[in-house]
Design a protein around this motif. Structure first.
Motif, short mmCIF file in Angstrom:
data_model
loop_
_atom_site.label_atom_id
_atom_site.label_comp_id
_atom_site.label_asym_id
_atom_site.label_seq_id
_atom_site.Cartn_x
_atom_site.Cartn_y
_atom_site.Cartn_z
N UNK A 124 0.83 -1.21 0.00
CA UNK A 124 0.00 0.00 0.00
C UNK A 124 0.87 1.26 0.00
N UNK A 125 1.97 1.21 0.75
CA UNK A 125 2.87 2.36 0.79
C UNK A 125 3.53 2.58 -0.57
N UNK A 126 3.88 1.50 -1.24
CA UNK A 126 4.46 1.61 -2.59
C UNK A 126 3.48 2.26 -3.55
N UNK A 127 2.22 1.87 -3.43
CA UNK A 127 1.19 2.42 -4.34
C UNK A 127 0.98 3.91 -4.07
N UNK A 128 0.92 4.28 -2.81
CA UNK A 128 0.74 5.69 -2.48
C UNK A 128 1.92 6.54 -2.95
N UNK A 129 3.11 5.97 -2.89
CA UNK A 129 4.31 6.73 -3.23
C UNK A 129 4.32 7.19 -4.67
N UNK A 171 7.18 -0.97 -11.72
CA UNK A 171 6.87 -2.29 -11.19
C UNK A 171 5.68 -2.28 -10.21
N UNK A 172 5.05 -3.44 -10.09
CA UNK A 172 3.87 -3.56 -9.26
C UNK A 172 4.16 -3.15 -7.82
N UNK A 187 10.56 -4.03 -5.89
CA UNK A 187 10.98 -2.97 -6.81
C UNK A 187 9.89 -1.90 -6.96
N UNK A 188 8.73 -2.09 -6.30
CA UNK A 188 7.62 -1.16 -6.43
C UNK A 188 7.86 0.17 -5.74
N UNK A 189 6.88 1.08 -5.89
CA UNK A 189 7.01 2.40 -5.28
C UNK A 189 8.14 3.19 -5.92
#
Length: 337
Positions: free
Chosen positions: A260-265, A285-286, A291-293
């Motif tokens: 969730x933090x990666x998505x918000x970033x 990346x997902x 590798x996300x965010x």
């Protein structure tokens, strides 16, 4: 999922070649039965004809082929030899902690005084894994023979267990000292990380097993009209993360808070520009990867604006891929679009 070529798969097998021959009898004419074993990652035409499967390894299937020989010696001098091929076909189950392996011994080439050699086999896999051995014991080398080994890994809830099968063959000939050899299969992993949690009605998935050294490839994204091209564009630049052959696979992240933090970033506070395909922010990346965010440089990541329905479809695809390959935290995978 296709099985990789034999040369690549051979690295997954640990051939120990342990000699188990005993000491010679104390009589002046003592006779020793000795054994040597070899394994070829690429079979010759003759060996391929004798093998029950083509050597290789996928996420759930393994074919291992061992070329073996038993040499009969009298006072150290070879007086006969039996040559044969042992094939192992193992199929793991992603939704069961029980599976089977078929072991086949080819027709043996009997040379000179190598008749009458009887074969035995013991198979183990390490606690909490156990085996049920239905391979015919005491058969005489010559005619082909095959049998099944049953496996059960009693892994506990939310745990994983890595192990390998160990095969110990013994060979007996009347009047001779017994001989034998041992080797191992490719390593495999069983887990029950999707067990039922407090408050859940049922587990996400039953326990199951995979060959974790095989990196799976997610291919479903190619069918998404906006997300697929978006991923392809991002993979074409920077470190080409997730693209097969780039040397940079993605690594699965099971921590939902971090996802969730990666998505918000990368998506929080942003709105789709005019002319976008949809209002939903899709990151690559997902978010559910290490590798996300913002973990990667800007050149190796990006976002695509897509319809909400398409983004939801992608989430279902990732979930299916995770369960189908039993991805654990940190497991590597590729994305082909």
């Amino acid at each position: 999922m296709k099985i990789r070529n034999a040369a690549a798969a051979a690295t997954g097998f640990a051939l120990l070649g342990t000699a188990l021959a005993g000491t010679a009898q104390a009589t002046p004419m003592a006779e020793d039965l000795t054994l040597s074993v070899s394994q070829s990652p690429a079979l010759s035409t003759a060996e391929a004809a004798a093998a029950a499967c083509r050597p290789g390894l996928s996420r759930t299937r393994s074919c291992q082929v061992v070329n073996a020989s038993v040499t009969v010696r009298r006072n150290g001098v070879p007086v006969g030899q039996a040559r044969f091929t042992i094939s192992h076909q193992m199929t793991l189950q992603v939704k069961s902690h029980k599976w089977e392996e078929t072991i086949s011994v080819s027709k043996a080439q009997i040379i000179s005084n190598a008749g009458g050699i009887r074969m035995g086999l013991k198979v183990s896999c390490g606690n909490p894994c156990s085996t049920s051995n239905k391979f015919p014991q005491g058969r005489t080398l010559g005619a082909p023979v095959s049998g099944k080994i049953g496996y059960t890994d009693n892994i506990k809830a939310f745990k994983s267990h890595g192990t390998a099968s160990r095969y110990a063959f013994t060979f007996l000939k009347a009047g001779y000292t017994p001989g034998g050899f041992a080797y191992s299969s490719a390593s495999y992993r069983c887990d029950d990380t999707y067990a039922k949690k407090p408050g859940q009605q049922r587990a996400r998935q039953r326990p199951g097993c995979v060959f974790p050294q095989v990196t799976p490839t997610l291919t479903d994204m190619a069918g998404l009209p906006n997300i697929g091209p978006g991923i392809k564009k991002i993979q074409a630049r920077g470190g080409h993360y997730g693209r097969p052959g780039s040397g940079h696979p993605l690594h699965y992240l099971t921590d939902k808070a971090k996802s969730d933090a990666n998505r918000r970033a990368v998506c929080a506070g942003k709105t789709a520009p005019p002319g976008s395909a949809g209002p939903s922010c899709d990151e690559y990346p997902f978010a559910s990867t290490r590798e996300g965010g913002t973990a990667l440089p800007a050149a190796s990541r990006g976002i695509t604006w897509v319809p909400v329905r398409e983004n939801n479809r992608q989430g279902g695809m990732i979930n299916k891929f995770e369960l189908g390959n039993r991805l654990l935290n940190g497991d590597a995978f590729w994305v082909r679009v």
